[in-house]
Design a protein around this motif. Structure first.
Motif, PDB file in Angstrom:
ATOM      1  N   MET A   1       0.845  -1.200   0.000  1.00  8.66           N
ATOM      2  CA  MET A   1       0.000   0.000   0.000  1.00  8.66           C
ATOM      3  C   MET A   1       0.882   1.253   0.000  1.00  8.66           C
ATOM      4  O   MET A   1       2.005   1.231   0.478  1.00  8.66           O
ATOM      5  CB  MET A   1      -0.878   0.051   1.253  1.00  8.66           C
ATOM      6  N   LEU A   2       0.298   2.306  -0.502  1.00  3.71           N
ATOM      7  CA  LEU A   2       1.000   3.592  -0.553  1.00  3.71           C
ATOM      8  C   LEU A   2       0.448   4.560   0.484  1.00  3.71           C
ATOM      9  O   LEU A   2      -0.765   4.676   0.645  1.00  3.71           O
ATOM     10  CB  LEU A   2       0.812   4.242  -1.921  1.00  3.71           C
ATOM     11  N   ILE A   3       1.342   5.232   1.149  1.00  7.56           N
ATOM     12  CA  ILE A   3       0.983   6.402   1.948  1.00  7.56           C
ATOM     13  C   ILE A   3       1.176   7.560   0.984  1.00  7.56           C
ATOM     14  O   ILE A   3       2.287   7.758   0.479  1.00  7.56           O
ATOM     15  CB  ILE A   3       1.922   6.560   3.157  1.00  7.56           C
ATOM     16  N   LYS A   4       0.113   8.279   0.686  1.00  5.44           N
ATOM     17  CA  LYS A   4       0.211   9.370  -0.295  1.00  5.44           C
ATOM     18  C   LYS A   4       0.285  10.709   0.437  1.00  5.44           C
ATOM     19  O   LYS A   4      -0.518  10.991   1.313  1.00  5.44           O
ATOM     20  CB  LYS A   4      -1.002   9.354  -1.224  1.00  5.44           C
ATOM     21  N   ILE A   5       1.250  11.515   0.014  1.00  2.80           N
ATOM     22  CA  ILE A   5       1.422  12.860   0.562  1.00  2.80           C
ATOM     23  C   ILE A   5       1.111  13.858  -0.545  1.00  2.80           C
ATOM     24  O   ILE A   5       1.781  13.882  -1.570  1.00  2.80           O
ATOM     25  CB  ILE A   5       2.867  13.087   1.073  1.00  2.80           C
ATOM     26  N   LYS A   6       0.088  14.644  -0.339  1.00  4.13           N
ATOM     27  CA  LYS A   6      -0.316  15.663  -1.324  1.00  4.13           C
ATOM     28  C   LYS A   6       0.349  16.998  -0.995  1.00  4.13           C
ATOM     29  O   LYS A   6       0.601  17.307   0.171  1.00  4.13           O
ATOM     30  CB  LYS A   6      -1.840  15.831  -1.304  1.00  4.13           C
ATOM     31  N   LYS A   7       0.589  17.783  -2.034  1.00  5.35           N
ATOM     32  CA  LYS A   7       1.284  19.065  -1.825  1.00  5.35           C
ATOM     33  C   LYS A   7       0.483  20.049  -0.971  1.00  5.35           C
ATOM     34  O   LYS A   7       1.038  20.993  -0.439  1.00  5.35           O
ATOM     35  CB  LYS A   7       1.682  19.691  -3.160  1.00  5.35           C
ATOM     36  N   LYS A 155       2.570  -1.338   7.069  1.00  6.50           N
ATOM     37  CA  LYS A 155       3.408  -2.544   7.068  1.00  6.50           C
ATOM     38  C   LYS A 155       4.824  -2.167   6.608  1.00  6.50           C
ATOM     39  O   LYS A 155       5.005  -1.167   5.914  1.00  6.50           O
ATOM     40  CB  LYS A 155       2.838  -3.578   6.082  1.00  6.50           C
ATOM     41  N   PRO A 156       5.811  -2.979   6.946  1.00 11.16           N
ATOM     42  CA  PRO A 156       7.182  -2.678   6.522  1.00 11.16           C
ATOM     43  C   PRO A 156       7.343  -2.616   4.992  1.00 11.16           C
ATOM     44  O   PRO A 156       8.258  -1.952   4.505  1.00 11.16           O
ATOM     45  CB  PRO A 156       8.010  -3.834   7.099  1.00 11.16           C
ATOM     46  N   THR A 157       6.460  -3.263   4.266  1.00 11.13           N
ATOM     47  CA  THR A 157       6.544  -3.254   2.790  1.00 11.13           C
ATOM     48  C   THR A 157       5.828  -2.064   2.162  1.00 11.13           C
ATOM     49  O   THR A 157       5.954  -1.840   0.955  1.00 11.13           O
ATOM     50  CB  THR A 157       5.937  -4.546   2.222  1.00 11.13           C
ATOM     51  N   ASP A 158       5.081  -1.290   2.945  1.00 15.33           N
ATOM     52  CA  ASP A 158       4.400  -0.104   2.408  1.00 15.33           C
ATOM     53  C   ASP A 158       5.423   0.941   1.990  1.00 15.33           C
ATOM     54  O   ASP A 158       6.545   0.979   2.506  1.00 15.33           O
ATOM     55  CB  ASP A 158       3.446   0.492   3.449  1.00 15.33           C
ATOM     56  N   LYS A 159       5.024   1.792   1.060  1.00 17.08           N
ATOM     57  CA  LYS A 159       5.892   2.858   0.570  1.00 17.08           C
ATOM     58  C   LYS A 159       5.187   4.199   0.777  1.00 17.08           C
ATOM     59  O   LYS A 159       3.980   4.248   0.972  1.00 17.08           O
ATOM     60  CB  LYS A 159       6.201   2.663  -0.907  1.00 17.08           C
ATOM     61  N   ILE A 160       5.962   5.264   0.709  1.00 14.74           N
ATOM     62  CA  ILE A 160       5.392   6.602   0.798  1.00 14.74           C
ATOM     63  C   ILE A 160       5.606   7.306  -0.533  1.00 14.74           C
ATOM     64  O   ILE A 160       6.691   7.255  -1.113  1.00 14.74           O
ATOM     65  CB  ILE A 160       6.015   7.378   1.996  1.00 14.74           C
ATOM     66  N   LYS A 161       4.526   7.901  -1.048  1.00 19.98           N
ATOM     67  CA  LYS A 161       4.574   8.645  -2.314  1.00 19.98           C
ATOM     68  C   LYS A 161       4.373  10.115  -2.003  1.00 19.98           C
ATOM     69  O   LYS A 161       3.324  10.520  -1.523  1.00 19.98           O
ATOM     70  CB  LYS A 161       3.497   8.150  -3.264  1.00 19.98           C
ATOM     71  N   ILE A 162       5.397  10.904  -2.311  1.00 25.35           N
ATOM     72  CA  ILE A 162       5.369  12.338  -2.026  1.00 25.35           C
ATOM     73  C   ILE A 162       5.194  13.092  -3.340  1.00 25.35           C
ATOM     74  O   ILE A 162       5.980  12.921  -4.251  1.00 25.35           O
ATOM     75  CB  ILE A 162       6.663  12.784  -1.313  1.00 25.35           C
ATOM     76  N   GLY A 163       4.148  13.922  -3.393  1.00 25.78           N
ATOM     77  CA  GLY A 163       3.895  14.740  -4.570  1.00 25.78           C
ATOM     78  C   GLY A 163       3.030  14.097  -5.620  1.00 25.78           C
ATOM     79  O   GLY A 163       2.685  12.972  -5.603  1.00 25.78           O
TER      80      GLY A 163
END
Length: 163
Positions: A1-7, A155-163
């Motif tokens: 899953m992605l943690i999404k960070i919006k501007k 989870k440790p396999t999750d990623k973070i998406k910035i922008g």
């Protein structure tokens, strides 16, 4: 899953949507050390660091590490430990992790500029805590309440998406 960070300062993960704060200069693709920007991209997450004297129990799937008084993170581009945790007793320049304020009572390093580490490209990019939502020097910050909710599910396999 992605943690999404919006501007616009919104963090989205599954059904959750939290207010967050970014670097003072916004999100940048070509981040440089000291530019006060949050790096654009998709990144892995590190382990969860926390102050055991301030937070007793954290429910999480992430590996955890207790922050000790001598711990730092190297932000000196000319040092071989650049953008890595290190012992402050061994070096003078670095970001102190055991702080008087509460920003680093709990944090997760965002694996930006880690493999390989490129000098001057930026260091010490964390998902950390905020009480006042003032812009950061490049990190992403959320309230302690929202941080503890988030780390319960990621989870440790999750990623973070910035922008």
């Amino acid at each position: 899953m992605l943690i999404k960070i919006k501007k616009n300062g919104i963090l989205i993960y599954k059904k959750f949507q939290f207010r967050c704060v970014l670097g003072k200069m916004g999100i940048k693709k070509n981040k440089k050390e000291g530019d006060k920007a949050t790096p654009r991209g998709i990144f892995n997450l590190g382990k969860l660091y926390y102050r055991a004297d301030r937070i007793k129990k954290i429910g999480t799937h992430l590996k955890c590490k207790v922050i000790k008084k001598h711990m730092g993170w190297c932000n000196n581009p000319n040092d071989s430990k650049y953008n890595k945790e290190f012992d402050l007793k061994s070096r003078k320049k670095g970001e102190k992790l055991f702080r008087k304020d509460h920003k680093y009572d709990a944090f997760i390093p965002i694996n930006y500029n880690t493999n390989p580490v490129i000098p001057h490209r930026g260091s010490v990019i964390f998902l950390h805590l905020t009480r006042n939502y003032k812009p950061t020097a490049g990190c992403i910050a959320v309230s302690i309440k929202n941080f503890l909710i988030l780390v319960k599910y990621i989870k440790p396999t999750d990623k973070i998406k910035i922008g």
